[in-house]
Motif scaffolding. Sequence first.
Motif, mmCIF file in Angstrom:
data_model
loop_
_atom_site.group_PDB
_atom_site.id
_atom_site.type_symbol
_atom_site.label_atom_id
_atom_site.label_comp_id
_atom_site.label_asym_id
_atom_site.label_seq_id
_atom_site.Cartn_x
_atom_site.Cartn_y
_atom_site.Cartn_z
ATOM 1 N N UNK A 126 11.627 -13.478 5.541
ATOM 2 C CA UNK A 126 12.128 -13.875 4.215
ATOM 3 C C UNK A 126 12.629 -15.316 4.160
ATOM 4 N N UNK A 127 13.551 -15.749 5.027
ATOM 5 C CA UNK A 127 14.120 -17.090 4.861
ATOM 6 C C UNK A 127 13.106 -18.178 5.200
ATOM 7 N N UNK A 128 13.077 -19.223 4.392
ATOM 8 C CA UNK A 128 12.218 -20.359 4.676
ATOM 9 C C UNK A 128 10.991 -20.431 3.801
ATOM 10 N N UNK A 129 10.146 -21.421 4.105
ATOM 11 C CA UNK A 129 9.027 -21.733 3.236
ATOM 12 C C UNK A 129 7.844 -20.798 3.316
ATOM 13 N N UNK A 180 26.991 -10.178 1.285
ATOM 14 C CA UNK A 180 26.132 -9.276 2.041
ATOM 15 C C UNK A 180 25.638 -9.990 3.295
ATOM 16 N N UNK A 181 25.370 -9.227 4.315
ATOM 17 C CA UNK A 181 25.066 -9.782 5.634
ATOM 18 C C UNK A 181 23.581 -10.140 5.738
ATOM 19 N N UNK A 182 23.175 -11.198 5.045
ATOM 20 C CA UNK A 182 21.772 -11.614 5.049
ATOM 21 C C UNK A 182 21.613 -13.102 5.365
ATOM 22 N N UNK A 183 22.599 -13.702 6.020
ATOM 23 C CA UNK A 183 22.540 -15.117 6.393
ATOM 24 C C UNK A 183 22.133 -15.989 5.202
ATOM 25 N N UNK A 184 22.947 -15.932 4.183
ATOM 26 C CA UNK A 184 22.646 -16.664 2.958
ATOM 27 C C UNK A 184 22.997 -18.146 3.054
ATOM 28 N N UNK A 185 23.672 -18.541 4.121
ATOM 29 C CA UNK A 185 24.096 -19.929 4.258
ATOM 30 C C UNK A 185 23.226 -20.699 5.249
ATOM 31 N N UNK A 186 21.972 -20.291 5.387
ATOM 32 C CA UNK A 186 21.098 -20.928 6.375
ATOM 33 C C UNK A 186 20.736 -22.360 6.012
ATOM 34 N N UNK A 187 20.480 -22.617 4.728
ATOM 35 C CA UNK A 187 19.902 -23.891 4.329
ATOM 36 C C UNK A 187 20.754 -24.591 3.273
ATOM 37 N N UNK A 188 20.709 -25.898 3.311
ATOM 38 C CA UNK A 188 21.259 -26.706 2.227
ATOM 39 C C UNK A 188 20.134 -26.989 1.217
ATOM 40 N N UNK A 189 20.483 -27.192 -0.072
ATOM 41 C CA UNK A 189 21.837 -27.261 -0.639
ATOM 42 C C UNK A 189 22.421 -25.907 -1.047
ATOM 43 N N UNK A 240 9.497 -26.642 0.611
ATOM 44 C CA UNK A 240 8.778 -25.530 1.239
ATOM 45 C C UNK A 240 8.127 -25.978 2.542
ATOM 46 N N UNK A 241 7.468 -27.109 2.524
ATOM 47 C CA UNK A 241 6.789 -27.578 3.735
ATOM 48 C C UNK A 241 7.776 -27.954 4.832
ATOM 49 N N UNK A 242 8.932 -28.477 4.450
ATOM 50 C CA UNK A 242 9.944 -28.824 5.452
ATOM 51 C C UNK A 242 10.500 -27.594 6.158
ATOM 52 N N UNK A 243 10.306 -26.429 5.554
ATOM 53 C CA UNK A 243 10.821 -25.190 6.144
ATOM 54 C C UNK A 243 9.692 -24.241 6.507
ATOM 55 N N UNK A 244 8.551 -24.788 6.889
ATOM 56 C CA UNK A 244 7.486 -23.989 7.483
ATOM 57 C C UNK A 244 6.476 -23.388 6.554
ATOM 58 N N UNK A 408 16.096 -18.316 0.166
ATOM 59 C CA UNK A 408 17.278 -19.090 0.542
ATOM 60 C C UNK A 408 17.080 -20.595 0.319
ATOM 61 N N UNK A 409 15.918 -20.976 -0.219
ATOM 62 C CA UNK A 409 15.639 -22.388 -0.454
ATOM 63 C C UNK A 409 16.001 -22.744 -1.887
ATOM 64 N N UNK A 410 16.883 -23.726 -2.038
ATOM 65 C CA UNK A 410 17.324 -24.174 -3.350
ATOM 66 C C UNK A 410 16.738 -25.560 -3.616
ATOM 67 N N UNK A 411 16.158 -25.727 -4.786
ATOM 68 C CA UNK A 411 15.507 -26.975 -5.163
ATOM 69 C C UNK A 411 15.943 -27.350 -6.572
ATOM 70 N N UNK A 412 16.482 -28.523 -6.738
ATOM 71 C CA UNK A 412 16.822 -29.036 -8.077
ATOM 72 C C UNK A 412 17.640 -28.040 -8.891
#
Length: 571
Positions: A126-129, A180-189, A240-244, A408-412
Amino acid sequence: MTATPLTAWRLILLSCSLLLVAATTQADERPQPGMVAAAHPLATAAGVEVLEAGGAAIDAAIAIQAVLTLVEPQSSGIGGGAFLLHYDSETADVQAYDGRETAPAAVRADHFLTEDGTPMDFLEAVPGGQSVGVPGSLRMLELVHEQHGELPWRTLFQPAICLAEAGFEVTPRLAEMLRIDLRLDLFEPMAGYFFPDGAPLRAGTRLTNPALAETLTEIANQGADAFYEGAIADDIVATVQAHGGELTREDMADYRAVERAPVCRSIAGYEICGMPLPSSGGMTVLQILSLLEIASAGTEDMSRLTWAHLLLEASRLGFADRNEYLGDAEFVEVPVETLLSERYLTERAALISPTQSMGKAAPGLSEPDSAMSDGKLIKHSTSHFSVLDTQGNAVSMTSSIEMPFGSRLMVDGFLLNNQLTDFRFDPLAADGRLHPNRIQPGKRPLSSMSPMIAFNADKQPRLIIGSPGGTRIIGYVAQRVADVLMQGHDVEAAIRSGSLVNRNGRTEIEADTDAEALVPGLEALGHEIEIDSMTSGLHGIERLPDGDIRGAADPRREGTVGGAQPPSQGE
C-alpha cells in the motif's frame, strides 16, 4: 428522518465568498424540495447551498466532493476515483459514469509479486508510488457537468477553497483514524500535515490547507486539464516516481472517464439500477436481490430469521460468481447477460434452502476454485453521498482512495490513492488460468462500490443509496435496498439496523446491534458466525408514493442530511 439542521455549518460557509448566485426558475419547471445526504456536515451544507442557488444534482456533487477532499481526506478526494449514477428527470434517462483509476502503461504482470514469485503482503504494497493508479474523479465529474450542469464549474469549488483557507475543525473520526496502526507518518508532507510536532491531530483542532486551496483554485479556473496536463500532473508524477511508482505524464494526460450503460433489473416491482463493470457492485447487488426475491416467493414462514437467512444465502451465491468471473470488461470476457438472466438466477435460487445453509457456494458456470482471496480485513476508506435536486434530478456517487489515507503520498494538499492494490496480486487463479482481475496496463481494477438508484413504475426515483466498506459494500447496500423496497422499512430504520454480510464464507454480524439477536437461529441453520464491528457509511434518500422526501445518514459515521428549498420562482 427529517433533514438535519445545518444552521451552524451553513453559517461557516456563508462567511466565505462562495460566488454562488441564486437562479430563478420558470413557473412550468415545478421545483420541489431537494436533499443531500453526505458523510460530513460541511459537505452536506455545501451541497445544499449549491442546490438552493439553482444548481443541479451534479453541481452539488462537485461541491460535495471538493469539500470531502478537505474534511474527510482519509476516505476520498480528487486523488482517487469514483462511480456515479445520474438520473435526468426531463428525459427519465439513467446514466452510469466510470471514474475508476487506471493502471500505468508500464506495469507488468509481476507488479505485486516478490522476488521469489509470491504475492506481496498487502500492507507492504500500500504505501508508496507502486500502489497509485491514475486518479479519475475529476475527469468524471467534468464529463457529467458538461452534460448536466447548471452553474459554472468555477463556482462549485468555492466552498472547499474557502474552508481550506479559513480552516475547519478536525472531527473525532478523522482524529481516530490518524491513530490506527498503519504507519501513516511514513512520508512528507503528509506526516507534517497530520502529525505536527510528531503527534496526530486532535479532534477540535482547526486545520487549514493552503496548498489544497491553491490546487482547487487552479482546477476551478482551468478545468480538469489543470490536474491532468498541468503543473499538478507534474507534481503527481514526480511524487509517485520518487516513491517507486511507474506513473507518467502520458498516463495522466491519456486518462478518460467513461459513460457506460447502467445495469438494471426489475425486482419487487421496482427498476433497480447500479454501476456496470469494472464495479462488481451493481451486478452483484442485483444478483443478490433477484435471488432473494425468487427464494422468498416460495417461503411461507417469513420470519425475521428466515428473511436474514435467505438474504445471506443469496449473498453467498452472488459473491461466488463475483469472485470467479468479474473484472474490467474491456480486458476480459465477462458473461454479464448470463449472470443476470432469469433462467440462470432461477436455477441458482433453487440452491437456497430455507432450513439449512449451503455453506461455501460454488460459482454457477464452472467448478474450478479460482476465486480471489476473501475480502481484506483492513477497513477501506471510501465515501458515498446521495443528491436529489429541486428539479428531480438525482446523483448517487461513491468515491474512494481505497485504504485509510490511500498510498500515504500527499501532493499539492491532497492524498493519492492506492487503488492498484484492488487488483489480484497473483495474476494466476488457483487452477492456473489468468485471473480476470489481474493487473494490466491501462486496466481498471475490480471494485465493490455500489451506488444504486431504484425507480417506481412511473420512472421516478424511489431510493438513492450507497455506502463505503470495501467488499462489504455489496452486502450493506443489498440489505438496505431489500429492507426498503421489499420489506417496507423507511430508509432511516433500514440504515440503523445491524448489518448482515456473507462474502461466501462466514456470516458476519455487526456487533452491538439488533442483528446479534439472530445469531442463535442462524447457527442452528448452519451458519458459521463472526461478530465484528462494521463501519458502513450508508447515505440514502427516498421518495415516498405521496411525494414526501426522506433522507438518512449512517450513525456509524459523521454524516448529515440537509434539505434544500427551491430557488424563488421567476415571473
